[in-house]
Design an enzyme around this catalytic site. Sequence first.
Site, PDB file in Angstrom:
ATOM      1  N   PRO A   2     -44.775 -44.963  31.160  1.00  0.00           N
ATOM      2  CA  PRO A   2     -43.865 -46.018  30.691  1.00  0.00           C
ATOM      3  C   PRO A   2     -42.551 -45.449  30.162  1.00  0.00           C
ATOM      4  O   PRO A   2     -42.523 -44.734  29.179  1.00  0.00           O
ATOM      5  CB  PRO A   2     -44.654 -46.695  29.567  1.00  0.00           C
ATOM      6  CG  PRO A   2     -46.048 -46.189  29.677  1.00  0.00           C
ATOM      7  CD  PRO A   2     -45.955 -44.850  30.318  1.00  0.00           C
ATOM      8  N   GLU A   3     -41.470 -45.761  30.860  1.00  0.00           N
ATOM      9  CA  GLU A   3     -40.131 -45.443  30.395  1.00  0.00           C
ATOM     10  C   GLU A   3     -39.470 -46.779  30.042  1.00  0.00           C
ATOM     11  O   GLU A   3     -40.153 -47.797  29.985  1.00  0.00           O
ATOM     12  CB  GLU A   3     -39.353 -44.695  31.494  1.00  0.00           C
ATOM     13  CG  GLU A   3     -40.064 -43.434  31.966  1.00  0.00           C
ATOM     14  CD  GLU A   3     -39.293 -42.663  33.045  1.00  0.00           C
ATOM     15  OE1 GLU A   3     -38.060 -42.761  33.084  1.00  0.00           O
ATOM     16  OE2 GLU A   3     -39.939 -41.971  33.846  1.00  0.00           O
ATOM     17  N   LYS A  60     -38.206 -46.245  24.431  1.00  0.00           N
ATOM     18  CA  LYS A  60     -39.529 -46.472  25.018  1.00  0.00           C
ATOM     19  C   LYS A  60     -40.507 -47.053  24.002  1.00  0.00           C
ATOM     20  O   LYS A  60     -41.693 -47.164  24.289  1.00  0.00           O
ATOM     21  CB  LYS A  60     -40.108 -45.160  25.554  1.00  0.00           C
ATOM     22  CG  LYS A  60     -39.255 -44.466  26.585  1.00  0.00           C
ATOM     23  CD  LYS A  60     -39.861 -43.125  26.975  1.00  0.00           C
ATOM     24  CE  LYS A  60     -38.874 -42.256  27.721  1.00  0.00           C
ATOM     25  NZ  LYS A  60     -39.389 -40.897  27.949  1.00  0.00           N
ATOM     26  N   HIS A  96     -61.390 -46.558  26.885  1.00  0.00           N
ATOM     27  CA  HIS A  96     -60.006 -46.163  26.598  1.00  0.00           C
ATOM     28  C   HIS A  96     -59.245 -47.216  25.816  1.00  0.00           C
ATOM     29  O   HIS A  96     -58.044 -47.092  25.613  1.00  0.00           O
ATOM     30  CB  HIS A  96     -59.274 -45.860  27.911  1.00  0.00           C
ATOM     31  CG  HIS A  96     -59.919 -44.759  28.702  1.00  0.00           C
ATOM     32  ND1 HIS A  96     -60.099 -43.501  28.182  1.00  0.00           N
ATOM     33  CD2 HIS A  96     -60.432 -44.733  29.945  1.00  0.00           C
ATOM     34  CE1 HIS A  96     -60.699 -42.742  29.083  1.00  0.00           C
ATOM     35  NE2 HIS A  96     -60.914 -43.474  30.161  1.00  0.00           N
ATOM     36  N   ARG A 115     -55.088 -41.064  28.316  1.00  0.00           N
ATOM     37  CA  ARG A 115     -54.731 -39.699  27.915  1.00  0.00           C
ATOM     38  C   ARG A 115     -54.408 -39.553  26.432  1.00  0.00           C
ATOM     39  O   ARG A 115     -54.196 -38.445  25.948  1.00  0.00           O
ATOM     40  CB  ARG A 115     -53.560 -39.187  28.744  1.00  0.00           C
ATOM     41  CG  ARG A 115     -54.078 -38.430  29.943  1.00  0.00           C
ATOM     42  CD  ARG A 115     -52.977 -37.988  30.839  1.00  0.00           C
ATOM     43  NE  ARG A 115     -53.363 -38.293  32.203  1.00  0.00           N
ATOM     44  CZ  ARG A 115     -52.687 -37.949  33.270  1.00  0.00           C
ATOM     45  NH1 ARG A 115     -51.555 -37.308  33.145  1.00  0.00           N
ATOM     46  NH2 ARG A 115     -53.124 -38.256  34.452  1.00  0.00           N
ATOM     47  N   ARG A 155     -23.887 -27.868  26.450  1.00  0.00           N
ATOM     48  CA  ARG A 155     -24.000 -27.143  27.720  1.00  0.00           C
ATOM     49  C   ARG A 155     -25.392 -27.295  28.337  1.00  0.00           C
ATOM     50  O   ARG A 155     -25.672 -26.731  29.383  1.00  0.00           O
ATOM     51  CB  ARG A 155     -23.682 -25.659  27.501  1.00  0.00           C
ATOM     52  CG  ARG A 155     -22.223 -25.407  27.132  1.00  0.00           C
ATOM     53  CD  ARG A 155     -21.787 -24.001  27.568  1.00  0.00           C
ATOM     54  NE  ARG A 155     -22.673 -22.975  27.043  1.00  0.00           N
ATOM     55  CZ  ARG A 155     -22.478 -22.340  25.883  1.00  0.00           C
ATOM     56  NH1 ARG A 155     -21.445 -22.643  25.144  1.00  0.00           N
ATOM     57  NH2 ARG A 155     -23.316 -21.422  25.465  1.00  0.00           N
ATOM     58  N   ARG A 263     -40.536 -29.506  32.938  1.00  0.00           N
ATOM     59  CA  ARG A 263     -40.709 -30.780  33.642  1.00  0.00           C
ATOM     60  C   ARG A 263     -40.295 -30.600  35.097  1.00  0.00           C
ATOM     61  O   ARG A 263     -39.341 -29.890  35.387  1.00  0.00           O
ATOM     62  CB  ARG A 263     -39.844 -31.873  33.011  1.00  0.00           C
ATOM     63  CG  ARG A 263     -40.180 -32.170  31.567  1.00  0.00           C
ATOM     64  CD  ARG A 263     -41.525 -32.846  31.449  1.00  0.00           C
ATOM     65  NE  ARG A 263     -41.917 -33.086  30.064  1.00  0.00           N
ATOM     66  CZ  ARG A 263     -42.759 -32.293  29.405  1.00  0.00           C
ATOM     67  NH1 ARG A 263     -43.273 -31.223  29.967  1.00  0.00           N
ATOM     68  NH2 ARG A 263     -43.091 -32.581  28.172  1.00  0.00           N
TER      69      ARG A 263
END
Length: 273
Positions: A2-3, A60, A96, A115, A155, A263
């Site tokens: 979920p974003e 989020k 869950h 998770r 940067r 990532r």
Amino acid sequence: MPELPEVETIRRNLARTIKGKRISRVSILQPAMVKREIAPPMLAKRARNRFITAVKRRGKALLIFLDSPDVIVFRLGMTGQMLWSSPGRPVRRDMHTHVIIDFGAGERLLFRDPRRFGEMYLTGKGNIECILRMGTEPLHRNFTPVVLNSVINSRVRIKQLLLDQKKIAGIGNIYSDEILFEAGIHPCTPSCSIKGVRLGKLHKAVCLILREAIACNGDTVSDYRTAFNENGSYQDNHRVYQRQGEPCLRCGTPIERMQLGGRSSHYCPKCQK
DNA sequence: AGTACGCCCTGGCCGC
DNA sequence: TGCGGCCAGGGCGTAC
């Protein structure tokens, strides 16, 4: 995962279903999912019998406002789900399911997270910004190219910067890749070197991709579901994410994948400079 | 201070 | 076929 678009979809679902309703009971089945100073039994007690005045989103994070000084905050992590269960469409709890918010008459909201990277907590309405410490909201109308320019002042590679919630709130790994492809910018580009036309393109891409994904009800690559237990459809529109080795939709060059800050990052080596 | 990296967790997938 | 091991990654804590 979920974003912003997924949480926004859930927020809209819940604004239709739980806003104005009274919480009859909060059952915390997995106390470890409740974080911060207010302990699970106290959270349940303070939320009980409260009406929900608003369902909001910050980055989020999903925010459930009560008719008290409190707000319930949910962060869904990687696999968190908020599922609406009603007598017409009941959702069965499973191993869950960590929290159940009951509204009476067989209506309930389930917080599920296989998770367990997600979390829930109760805090004062005035503490939200202080706790979340998030950057600018990319879909708010005050998010302009000038604002974007002011937050990409380091940067750090642009891919990593887009993932930094303190700079821009709500963008995760899928949408950062899609945004950079749309803007034609290589993920390793130093953020502060993006100026002028390129900056404008990046700004436009952030708004475009996020709005497009909301229109699709989010992206179901694995666990994400809407509050009505439906899949999103943005996964059918991926330009680069998880398309390594497949041809770029624009130029045919195989999409590449690299590790950036732990990532995975997907990009077209020809279209993104 | 700004940056890098390891850790939490478990379902799904890969390879032997 | 079955099973062991590894991978995914948001956000935070620690180290340099």
